[in-house]
Motif scaffolding. Structure first.
Motif, PDB file in Angstrom:
ATOM      1  N   CYS A  35       0.828  -1.215   0.000  1.00  0.00           N
ATOM      2  CA  CYS A  35       0.000   0.000   0.000  1.00  0.00           C
ATOM      3  C   CYS A  35       0.859   1.261   0.000  1.00  0.00           C
ATOM      4  O   CYS A  35       0.531   2.244  -0.665  1.00  0.00           O
ATOM      5  CB  CYS A  35      -0.931  -0.005   1.199  1.00  0.00           C
ATOM      6  SG  CYS A  35      -2.185  -1.296   1.130  1.00  0.00           S
ATOM      7  N   ALA A  36       1.963   1.221   0.726  1.00  0.00           N
ATOM      8  CA  ALA A  36       2.859   2.382   0.759  1.00  0.00           C
ATOM      9  C   ALA A  36       3.499   2.611  -0.606  1.00  0.00           C
ATOM     10  O   ALA A  36       3.685   3.763  -1.026  1.00  0.00           O
ATOM     11  CB  ALA A  36       3.920   2.190   1.830  1.00  0.00           C
ATOM     12  N   ASP A  37       3.825   1.536  -1.306  1.00  0.00           N
ATOM     13  CA  ASP A  37       4.385   1.689  -2.653  1.00  0.00           C
ATOM     14  C   ASP A  37       3.365   2.307  -3.602  1.00  0.00           C
ATOM     15  O   ASP A  37       3.717   3.145  -4.441  1.00  0.00           O
ATOM     16  CB  ASP A  37       4.847   0.338  -3.191  1.00  0.00           C
ATOM     17  CG  ASP A  37       6.101  -0.173  -2.506  1.00  0.00           C
ATOM     18  OD1 ASP A  37       6.780   0.632  -1.834  1.00  0.00           O
ATOM     19  OD2 ASP A  37       6.398  -1.370  -2.634  1.00  0.00           O
ATOM     20  N   LEU A  38       2.124   1.901  -3.476  1.00  0.00           N
ATOM     21  CA  LEU A  38       1.069   2.477  -4.303  1.00  0.00           C
ATOM     22  C   LEU A  38       0.900   3.965  -4.000  1.00  0.00           C
ATOM     23  O   LEU A  38       0.747   4.781  -4.909  1.00  0.00           O
ATOM     24  CB  LEU A  38      -0.242   1.728  -4.051  1.00  0.00           C
ATOM     25  CG  LEU A  38      -1.389   1.997  -4.992  1.00  0.00           C
ATOM     26  CD1 LEU A  38      -1.015   1.645  -6.419  1.00  0.00           C
ATOM     27  CD2 LEU A  38      -2.600   1.208  -4.558  1.00  0.00           C
ATOM     28  N   ALA A  39       0.963   4.326  -2.721  1.00  0.00           N
ATOM     29  CA  ALA A  39       0.853   5.735  -2.338  1.00  0.00           C
ATOM     30  C   ALA A  39       2.052   6.533  -2.834  1.00  0.00           C
ATOM     31  O   ALA A  39       1.912   7.694  -3.229  1.00  0.00           O
ATOM     32  CB  ALA A  39       0.728   5.855  -0.825  1.00  0.00           C
ATOM     33  N   GLU A 109       0.369   7.241   4.277  1.00  0.00           N
ATOM     34  CA  GLU A 109       1.070   7.838   5.419  1.00  0.00           C
ATOM     35  C   GLU A 109       0.647   7.193   6.736  1.00  0.00           C
ATOM     36  O   GLU A 109       1.474   6.948   7.614  1.00  0.00           O
ATOM     37  CB  GLU A 109       0.828   9.348   5.462  1.00  0.00           C
ATOM     38  CG  GLU A 109       1.521  10.107   4.359  1.00  0.00           C
ATOM     39  CD  GLU A 109       3.028   9.904   4.376  1.00  0.00           C
ATOM     40  OE1 GLU A 109       3.641   9.994   5.469  1.00  0.00           O
ATOM     41  OE2 GLU A 109       3.591   9.670   3.298  1.00  0.00           O
ATOM     42  N   LEU A 110      -0.652   6.941   6.890  1.00  0.00           N
ATOM     43  CA  LEU A 110      -1.129   6.282   8.107  1.00  0.00           C
ATOM     44  C   LEU A 110      -0.533   4.883   8.231  1.00  0.00           C
ATOM     45  O   LEU A 110      -0.146   4.451   9.324  1.00  0.00           O
ATOM     46  CB  LEU A 110      -2.657   6.213   8.124  1.00  0.00           C
ATOM     47  CG  LEU A 110      -3.389   7.534   8.314  1.00  0.00           C
ATOM     48  CD1 LEU A 110      -4.886   7.343   8.133  1.00  0.00           C
ATOM     49  CD2 LEU A 110      -3.087   8.152   9.657  1.00  0.00           C
ATOM     50  N   LEU A 111      -0.427   4.181   7.126  1.00  0.00           N
ATOM     51  CA  LEU A 111       0.154   2.833   7.160  1.00  0.00           C
ATOM     52  C   LEU A 111       1.657   2.862   7.405  1.00  0.00           C
ATOM     53  O   LEU A 111       2.202   1.931   7.995  1.00  0.00           O
ATOM     54  CB  LEU A 111      -0.173   2.093   5.875  1.00  0.00           C
ATOM     55  CG  LEU A 111      -1.629   1.649   5.746  1.00  0.00           C
ATOM     56  CD1 LEU A 111      -1.915   1.126   4.354  1.00  0.00           C
ATOM     57  CD2 LEU A 111      -1.974   0.619   6.789  1.00  0.00           C
ATOM     58  N   THR A 112       2.325   3.917   6.977  1.00  0.00           N
ATOM     59  CA  THR A 112       3.761   4.046   7.265  1.00  0.00           C
ATOM     60  C   THR A 112       3.981   4.187   8.771  1.00  0.00           C
ATOM     61  O   THR A 112       4.915   3.602   9.327  1.00  0.00           O
ATOM     62  CB  THR A 112       4.342   5.259   6.518  1.00  0.00           C
ATOM     63  OG1 THR A 112       4.102   5.085   5.119  1.00  0.00           O
ATOM     64  CG2 THR A 112       5.830   5.390   6.749  1.00  0.00           C
ATOM     65  N   VAL A 113       3.106   4.940   9.425  1.00  0.00           N
ATOM     66  CA  VAL A 113       3.185   5.061  10.885  1.00  0.00           C
ATOM     67  C   VAL A 113       2.892   3.709  11.544  1.00  0.00           C
ATOM     68  O   VAL A 113       3.555   3.311  12.500  1.00  0.00           O
ATOM     69  CB  VAL A 113       2.216   6.152  11.394  1.00  0.00           C
ATOM     70  CG1 VAL A 113       2.164   6.168  12.905  1.00  0.00           C
ATOM     71  CG2 VAL A 113       2.625   7.511  10.864  1.00  0.00           C
ATOM     72  N   VAL A 114       1.906   2.994  11.010  1.00  0.00           N
ATOM     73  CA  VAL A 114       1.577   1.668  11.536  1.00  0.00           C
ATOM     74  C   VAL A 114       2.775   0.733  11.404  1.00  0.00           C
ATOM     75  O   VAL A 114       3.066  -0.053  12.310  1.00  0.00           O
ATOM     76  CB  VAL A 114       0.343   1.077  10.810  1.00  0.00           C
ATOM     77  CG1 VAL A 114       0.165  -0.391  11.134  1.00  0.00           C
ATOM     78  CG2 VAL A 114      -0.897   1.845  11.182  1.00  0.00           C
ATOM     79  N   GLN A 115       3.482   0.825  10.300  1.00  0.00           N
ATOM     80  CA  GLN A 115       4.661  -0.019  10.083  1.00  0.00           C
ATOM     81  C   GLN A 115       5.703   0.208  11.180  1.00  0.00           C
ATOM     82  O   GLN A 115       6.262  -0.745  11.723  1.00  0.00           O
ATOM     83  CB  GLN A 115       5.255   0.262   8.711  1.00  0.00           C
ATOM     84  CG  GLN A 115       6.419  -0.623   8.350  1.00  0.00           C
ATOM     85  CD  GLN A 115       6.899  -0.371   6.936  1.00  0.00           C
ATOM     86  OE1 GLN A 115       6.575   0.646   6.323  1.00  0.00           O
ATOM     87  NE2 GLN A 115       7.659  -1.300   6.412  1.00  0.00           N
TER      88      GLN A 115
END
Length: 159
Positions: A35-39, A109-115
Motif C-alpha cells: 500500500c505504501a508503494d502504491l501511495a 502515510e497512516l500505514l507508514t506510521v503503523v509499520q
C-alpha cells in the motif's frame, strides 16, 4: 522426520517466485509495503503543481495524467491489500468526484506510521484502538470549529 519432508514439499506446491512468510508481523508488513508503494507512486501528482505520470495499461495504451483515479483505473494492481486501497480511491471518485489522491496518500502515510509501530512490537489491535481514539478526538475538535451551519439547502437566499 515426516514434518521435515513436509517443509521441503510445501514450496514445491507454489508457483515459481512465491514467498512463504511466517508470523503475522511479516504478513502485515508486506501488506503495508504494498500500500505504501502504491501511495508513493501517486503522491507526487497531488495538488495543483503535481507531476504527470505515464501509465501504459494492459492494452499498451499510453496515458499521461496527474489524475489518481485514472492512474488507479489503468494500473494492474494484483496485491489484495493494495486492491483495497484502489477500491477506496475509486469509491471516493465515484461519490465525491475528486479526492482520490488524498485517500491514497493519507492511507499510505497512516500505514507508514503503523509499520513503525509494528516494528516496535505493538500489537495490531492496540494500534487500531489508538487510531479509533484519534478519530474520536479529531471529530470532537472539528465540531468546535464550525462557524455556521446551514440546514435548508433549498433556499437560495441562505446559501
Amino acid at each position: 522426520m515426516a514434518l521435515a519432508n513436509m517443509r521441503r514439499g510445501i514450496p514445491r506446491l507454489m508457483k515459481e517466485g512465491t514467498k512463504h512468510l511466517s508470523g503475522i508481523e511479516q504478513v502485515l508488513l508486506r501488506n503495508i509495503e504494498a500500500c505504501a508503494d502504491l501511495a508513493k507512486i501517486t503522491r507526487t501528482s497531488l495538488g495543483p503543481n503535481g507531476m504527470n505520470k505515464m501509465v501504459i495499461n494492459h492494452l499498451e495504451k499510453l496515458f499521461v495524467t496527474s489524475d489518481t483515479a485514472t492512474i488507479m483505473r489503468e494500473m494492474e494492481v494484483v496485491h489484495p491489500a493494495a486492491k483495497l486501497l484502489v477500491k477506496a480511491a475509486q469509491m471516493q471518485e465515484m461519490e465525491i468526484g475528486d479526492g482520490s489522491n488524498l485517500v491514497v496518500t493519507l492511507a499510505g502515510e497512516l500505514l507508514t506510521v503503523v509499520q513503525e509501530l509494528v516494528q516496535m512490537d505493538l500489537h495490531p489491535s492496540d494500534i487500531i484502538k489508538g487510531y479509533e481514539l484519534a478519530l474520536e478526538k479529531a471529530m470532537a475538535i472539528l465540531a468546535t470549529l464550525v462557524v455556521h451551519t446551514e440546514t435548508d439547502l433549498t433556499s437560495r437566499e441562505s446559501l
